[in-house]
Every structure is written in structure tokens, then in C-alpha cells.
Design an enzyme around this catalytic site. Sequence first.
Site, PDB file in Angstrom:
ATOM      1  N   SER A  41       3.722   3.322  29.657  1.00 29.09           N
ATOM      2  CA  SER A  41       2.621   2.390  30.453  1.00 29.09           C
ATOM      3  C   SER A  41       2.377   1.470  30.504  1.00 29.09           C
ATOM      4  O   SER A  41       2.623   0.701  30.550  1.00 29.09           O
ATOM      5  CB  SER A  41       1.764   4.052  30.362  1.00 29.09           C
ATOM      6  OG  SER A  41       0.427   3.987  31.459  1.00 29.09           O
ATOM      7  N   ASP A  53       8.243   4.100  32.549  1.00 28.54           N
ATOM      8  CA  ASP A  53       7.002   4.069  33.481  1.00 28.54           C
ATOM      9  C   ASP A  53       6.259   3.129  32.909  1.00 28.54           C
ATOM     10  O   ASP A  53       4.864   3.034  32.577  1.00 28.54           O
ATOM     11  CB  ASP A  53       6.700   5.282  33.149  1.00 28.54           C
ATOM     12  CG  ASP A  53       6.539   6.010  35.557  1.00 28.54           C
ATOM     13  OD1 ASP A  53       6.900   5.450  35.841  1.00 28.54           O
ATOM     14  OD2 ASP A  53       5.534   6.868  35.608  1.00 28.54           O
ATOM     15  N   HIS A  81       3.561  10.428  35.600  1.00 25.93           N
ATOM     16  CA  HIS A  81       4.015   9.755  33.921  1.00 25.93           C
ATOM     17  C   HIS A  81       3.651  10.130  33.346  1.00 25.93           C
ATOM     18  O   HIS A  81       3.677   9.051  32.273  1.00 25.93           O
ATOM     19  CB  HIS A  81       2.716   8.519  35.817  1.00 25.93           C
ATOM     20  CG  HIS A  81       2.336   7.586  34.746  1.00 25.93           C
ATOM     21  ND1 HIS A  81       3.149   6.238  34.715  1.00 25.93           N
ATOM     22  CD2 HIS A  81       1.393   6.772  33.511  1.00 25.93           C
ATOM     23  CE1 HIS A  81       2.747   5.490  33.775  1.00 25.93           C
ATOM     24  NE2 HIS A  81       1.073   5.852  33.364  1.00 25.93           N
TER      25      HIS A  81
END
Length: 322
Positions: free
Chosen positions: A143, A171, A247
Site C-alpha cells: 500500500s 498493491d 487490498h
Amino acid sequence: MALLEAKPTLSSIGTTTISVFETGEYEVNSITVESRGSSIDSPPPKSLLIFTPVKAGTYPVLHFLHGFALYNSFYSDLLTHIASHGYIAIAPQLYNPIWPWDSGYDEINSAAAVTNWFSQGLKLVLPEKVEADLTKLALAGHSRGGKAAFALALGTYAQTLISFSVLIGIDPVAGENKDNQLPPEILTSQEQSLNLGIPVMVVGTGLGCKQAGLLTPPCAPTGVNHEEFFKESKPTRGHMVVTDYGHMDMLNDNPPGIIGQVSGIMCKNGKGSRDVMRKCVGGIVVATIKAYVEKDATVLKAIIDDPTIAPTTLDPIVLDEA
């Protein structure tokens, strides 16, 4: 840097490749090292969680950066999986998740400071007869931590005394949209604009760009997510998207506390077991380190050739070699 040209045989694909998606052969211990009040003479600049094989030996190292407003402990199952394949995985707590508004520059500087601490400090906290091979150092992040890993690898915003051999973005997210990126704004919307000088593997999620509900924005918005990071990376670059997961699905099951509860509802989640997602992501990380740190591309090549080896769907799956 190209993968080895030799195509693996079916016999070499079988147990070796599937095994990266299962727990490895090494028993793993976790070690907590505090940045303050530590019993060692040279404590790290940030508190660390270290996942290391117990067996005596010398192991490659993975430096892992956590995502926005998350605790490093939320990744313990994923990092244990990776370490069980013969790696030392180190996850600093880069900032307080309760107040996660440190600037992106502070986050990158903290990650660099931890990296620089490895040379002198890591040997003080590892088990007896366990050594870190810092000539074999991988960098990864999830992230916002994925974006920080890209920025650190660029070498423009902070300097490290040790070189990274490969970068793995899990991600990665650069901000809310192209016009509102967390500084430093490293995405340019230009193809191959990120000149990292090392191989890059970008692991995306199929559900990260979708909303969990009407009032919650996507956690990995289109334009600043894994697709853009892959597009802007120079070869050698890889891209694998875990189609049916979201996610946060590589985190532990039911992370504790208010932050853990929020992490479970703020993003669109997959319907399958998180354990499957962790095994899939962990296996991709292990295969990538084997290919570009240990120079053994057999497993990664096998996954590229036959994505159905993975425990869940990977689509698209791309390898663009220099």
C-alpha cells in the site's frame, strides 16, 4: 537483467514451485526490537519485528514496509511464511498508526535509516549462529509502504549504505488520485519513468480499485495503484494480479484493536480465505527473491509459464525483461 533462459522441466516445476505457496522447511522465530529502552548498545531508529529461521546459517534479507495506518504485526503470518523459506524478514514500525500523518519524506527517511542500521545492528539481535547476508537484500512494501519502497529504491530522496537487489510492491498506492499524491510525487503518468536500476515485481489485487461501500473510497484507486507502478517501472519488471482478493487480504485474520477492525471493513475484501491470499503473495515474494537475489529463476519462470500453479487466480501475469 533477464531470467535464466532454461525452461524448467515438469519434474522441477512440480514440488519446488508448489512449495513456495506452502510453509517452508525452516522453523521461524519472531523477535521484537524496540527503538527505545532496548537492551542492546545500538538500538534501531524504529522499532522492528524480525522473522528469522532458527537453524544456524546465513540468509538473504527482506526489508518490508507496512501500509497506511497499519501495525507491522498485522503482517506476521505473511512474513512468517516468507521467512520459513530461508529468509530474514524485517518489518519496521515506521510511524504511529493512530496518527499516521507523517510526511512521505519522513517515512522514506525512516526506512533508509533502518536499512543503514542493518550493517552494525542486525547481528546484535539475531539468534546465535544465524547471520544476515546483506549482499542479498530485497525491499518490499504494501500500500503506502509500497510507494515508500519505490521512492526509497529511487535513491533520490534518501541514501542507503546497502544496495537493494530487487523491489517488490504489494498493491502499492501513491495517493487518492493522480492529482493528489502523497509527497514525494513519484508517479508521472509517463511509461517507464521510474528508473530504479533493479528488477521490480508488482503484485496487484483485483478488488483494490473497488469500493467496499457507498461511503468508502477504493483503497487502491485506478491511476495511482499497481497498474500505474508497473507501467512506469523500467524493465526488468513483473506484474501479477491476484484477481479475487482485495487490498487488505494479505493481512492476518482479524487483526486486533480498533485499527485492526477498521482494516477489515475499509477496503473491498475477497470472499475466499485470507490464508490463500497470504500463501499466494508469500509465494510470489519468495519466487521473486529466488530469481533476482539468489539467481535461481526456476520457480518464477514456472509460475509465469503456468499461473494455475498458484493457489488462486493470477490474471494478468506479465514479465517484461530488460
